[in-house]
Design a protein around this motif. Structure first.
Motif, mmCIF file in Angstrom:
data_model
loop_
_atom_site.group_PDB
_atom_site.id
_atom_site.type_symbol
_atom_site.label_atom_id
_atom_site.label_comp_id
_atom_site.label_asym_id
_atom_site.label_seq_id
_atom_site.Cartn_x
_atom_site.Cartn_y
_atom_site.Cartn_z
ATOM 1 N N LEU A 181 -0.655 15.559 -14.258
ATOM 2 C CA LEU A 181 -1.090 16.964 -14.116
ATOM 3 C C LEU A 181 -0.241 17.893 -14.983
ATOM 4 O O LEU A 181 -0.751 18.765 -15.692
ATOM 5 N N HIS A 182 1.091 17.684 -14.914
ATOM 6 C CA HIS A 182 2.041 18.490 -15.679
ATOM 7 C C HIS A 182 1.729 18.378 -17.174
ATOM 8 O O HIS A 182 1.695 19.381 -17.896
ATOM 9 N N THR A 183 1.454 17.141 -17.624
ATOM 10 C CA THR A 183 1.173 16.912 -19.046
ATOM 11 C C THR A 183 -0.127 17.607 -19.456
ATOM 12 O O THR A 183 -0.198 18.249 -20.509
ATOM 13 N N ARG A 200 0.838 -1.211 0.000
ATOM 14 C CA ARG A 200 0.000 0.000 0.000
ATOM 15 C C ARG A 200 0.879 1.269 0.000
ATOM 16 O O ARG A 200 0.648 2.193 -0.765
ATOM 17 N N ILE A 201 1.919 1.235 0.850
ATOM 18 C CA ILE A 201 2.828 2.392 0.910
ATOM 19 C C ILE A 201 3.532 2.572 -0.438
ATOM 20 O O ILE A 201 3.660 3.689 -0.952
ATOM 21 N N LEU A 223 4.295 5.581 -5.464
ATOM 22 C CA LEU A 223 4.329 5.627 -6.936
ATOM 23 C C LEU A 223 3.228 6.543 -7.479
ATOM 24 O O LEU A 223 3.395 7.188 -8.511
ATOM 25 N N ALA A 224 2.109 6.607 -6.739
ATOM 26 C CA ALA A 224 0.966 7.399 -7.219
ATOM 27 C C ALA A 224 1.273 8.903 -7.209
ATOM 28 O O ALA A 224 0.809 9.633 -8.078
ATOM 29 N N ILE A 225 2.091 9.343 -6.234
ATOM 30 C CA ILE A 225 2.364 10.796 -6.128
ATOM 31 C C ILE A 225 3.094 11.306 -7.383
ATOM 32 O O ILE A 225 2.577 12.196 -8.070
ATOM 33 N N PRO A 226 4.281 10.726 -7.751
ATOM 34 C CA PRO A 226 4.932 11.230 -8.973
ATOM 35 C C PRO A 226 4.095 11.016 -10.229
ATOM 36 O O PRO A 226 4.068 11.872 -11.118
#
Ligand SMILES: C[S@@+](CC[C@H](N)C(=O)[O-])C[C@H]1O[C@@H](n2cnc3c(N)ncnc32)[C@H](O)[C@@H]1O
Length: 228
Positions: free
Chosen positions: A19-21, A4-5, A10-13
């Motif tokens: 979002l950046h794209t 889970r951690i 991995l989900a944050i980056p």
């Protein structure tokens, strides 16, 4: 638990990249100046690690005594570092299309008692300066906010002295980031030639020199275009 951690890490980056794209795609079709409330947000420790203000002034080949024009100062951090390097005999004129950005910079200039900066509201398409009046024009993460880049480049060319320098610094974190090769092609399409490239894919500085394209006779095939 461990998995889970790992997923969260991995989900944050992954979310940031998506979002950046999305922002990049929106900005590609919709160019407008960065909202002024974001000025402090983009002046953060991650960015300063790759584009430290004092080192950036050195990378830009700012020398004491020059007359320099900055486009788009944001919150003025790079403005103050550049002015410091120019010394009391140099002058930095900084312009922004957003009056609130200029108000921010003016407040910082007054608070720090700096005397060699002239901050004013102006548009790159109509620079309120005489021809050949600057040694160097620079901008940091600004060029892709300008809808008509050739028109702006023509103005930079006009206000630069002979062999004056036009400098761009960019960083991949910026959703408007242009690839160095793309920017070089656009700038060299006008009368500038690339002299120095510093950095890498993630962040870079390009220094162009004002030049004149002239036609001369080639040895065997008529005329060729060269840089003067
Ligand atoms: C992304 S911010 C960069 C701020 C600062 N250079 C930095 O790196 O922290 C872009 C700046 O360019 C200014 N700008 C955008 N279009 C402009 C134009 N046409 N003429 C003058 N300034 C402009 C914006 O208002 C903003 O201050």
């Amino acid at each position: 638990m461990f998995l889970r951690i790992l997923y969260i890490l991995l989900a944050i980056p992954a979310t940031l990249i998506v979002l950046h794209t999305i922002i990049r795609i929106v900005r590609h079709f919709n160019k407008f100046p960065m909202p002024q409330w974001m000025a402090n947000l983009i002046d953060n420790p991650v960015r300063r690690k790759f584009q430290p203000p004092d080192k950036t002034a050195i990378r830009h080949k700012i020398e004491p005594g020059m007359r320099v024009l900055e486009i788009g100062p944001g919150n003025g951090t790079y403005t103050l570092a550049t002015a410091h390097r120019l010394g009391t005999k140099g002058e930095l004129v900084t312009i922004d299309i957003e009056p609130k950005m200029i108000e921010r910079v003016q407040r910082r200039i007054e608070a720090e008692g700096v005397t060699n900066i002239d901050a004013r509201v102006a548009d790159v398409y109509e620079l309120p300066f005489e021809d050949a009046s600057f040694d160097l024009v620079y901008m940091i993460t600004v060029i892709n906010e300008i809808p008509d880049i050739p028109r702006a480049l023509a103005e930079f060319h006009r206000v630069l002295k002979t062999a004056g320098k036009l400098v761009f610094s960019e960083i991949l974190l910026d959703p408007d980031y242009p690839r160095a090769a793309t920017l070089t092609r656009k700038v060299q399409a006008l009368e500038f030639r690339l002299k120095v490239k510093i950095g890498n894919f993630f962040y870079y500085t390009l220094i162009f020199e004002k030049a004149k394209k002239v036609w001369v006779s080639g040895i065997s095939r008529g005329k060729v275009q060269i840089w003067e």
